[in-house]
Scaffold this motif. Structure first.
Motif, PDB file in Angstrom:
ATOM      1  N   ALA A  55       0.850  -1.185   0.000  1.00 20.85           N
ATOM      2  CA  ALA A  55       0.000   0.000   0.000  1.00 20.85           C
ATOM      3  C   ALA A  55       0.886   1.235   0.000  1.00 20.85           C
ATOM      4  CB  ALA A  55      -0.904  -0.002   1.221  1.00 20.85           C
ATOM      5  N   GLN A  56       0.633   2.137  -0.920  1.00 18.73           N
ATOM      6  CA  GLN A  56       1.413   3.356  -0.981  1.00 18.73           C
ATOM      7  C   GLN A  56       0.770   4.389  -0.064  1.00 18.73           C
ATOM      8  OE1 GLN A  56       1.718   4.595  -5.018  1.00 18.73           O
ATOM      9  NE2 GLN A  56       3.127   2.958  -5.571  1.00 18.73           N
ATOM     10  N   GLN A  60      -2.384  14.241   2.838  1.00 20.76           N
ATOM     11  CA  GLN A  60      -3.327  15.291   2.482  1.00 20.76           C
ATOM     12  C   GLN A  60      -2.745  16.647   2.857  1.00 20.76           C
ATOM     13  OE1 GLN A  60      -7.260  14.738   3.955  1.00 20.76           O
ATOM     14  NE2 GLN A  60      -7.657  13.000   2.629  1.00 20.76           N
ATOM     15  N   VAL A  61      -2.744  17.553   1.889  1.00 25.67           N
ATOM     16  CA  VAL A  61      -2.250  18.904   2.110  1.00 25.67           C
ATOM     17  C   VAL A  61      -3.308  19.864   1.598  1.00 25.67           C
ATOM     18  CG1 VAL A  61      -0.451  20.581   1.532  1.00 25.67           C
ATOM     19  CG2 VAL A  61       0.140  18.176   1.848  1.00 25.67           C
ATOM     20  N   ILE A  66      -2.206  13.866  -2.019  1.00 22.75           N
ATOM     21  CA  ILE A  66      -0.966  13.752  -2.781  1.00 22.75           C
ATOM     22  C   ILE A  66      -0.445  12.330  -2.602  1.00 22.75           C
ATOM     23  CG2 ILE A  66       1.392  14.575  -3.053  1.00 22.75           C
ATOM     24  CD1 ILE A  66       0.447  17.217  -1.796  1.00 22.75           C
ATOM     25  N   ASP A  67      -0.257  11.633  -3.707  1.00 26.78           N
ATOM     26  CA  ASP A  67       0.320  10.291  -3.642  1.00 26.78           C
ATOM     27  C   ASP A  67       1.829  10.420  -3.545  1.00 26.78           C
ATOM     28  OD1 ASP A  67      -2.004   8.878  -6.022  1.00 26.78           O
ATOM     29  OD2 ASP A  67      -2.098   8.963  -3.849  1.00 26.78           O
TER      30      ASP A  67
END
Length: 76
Positions: A55-56, A60-61, A66-67
């Motif tokens: 799992a990558q 959150q920004v 953002i991945d």
């Protein structure tokens, strides 16, 4: 019209048994069964060799996702 009755299939089976003999048919059946078993085993091994997907992590920004991908640093 195009279908055969049970009697047609029985006559074909008797002719095949007379031509090839029961021993030859038994060997063909064993070879076919071994091939199917080998194919199934190969498919199981191919599925077992695949690594589980990791799992990558996501970050959150400001309400946006953002991945990110983690890479190892190497010393040079």
């Amino acid at each position: 019209m195009g279908s055969f009755s049970i009697w047609h299939w029985l006559i074909v089976l008797v002719i095949v048994m007379l031509i090839f003999g029961t021993k030859k048919l038994r060997n063909v059946g064993q070879d076919l069964g071994g091939a199917v078993k080998g194919f199934k085993d190969g498919m199981k091994e191919a599925n077992a060799d695949k690594p589980a997907e990791e799992a990558q992590p996501t970050q959150q920004v400001g309400g946006h996702t953002i991945d990110v991908e983690v890479k190892e640093k190497t010393k040079s």
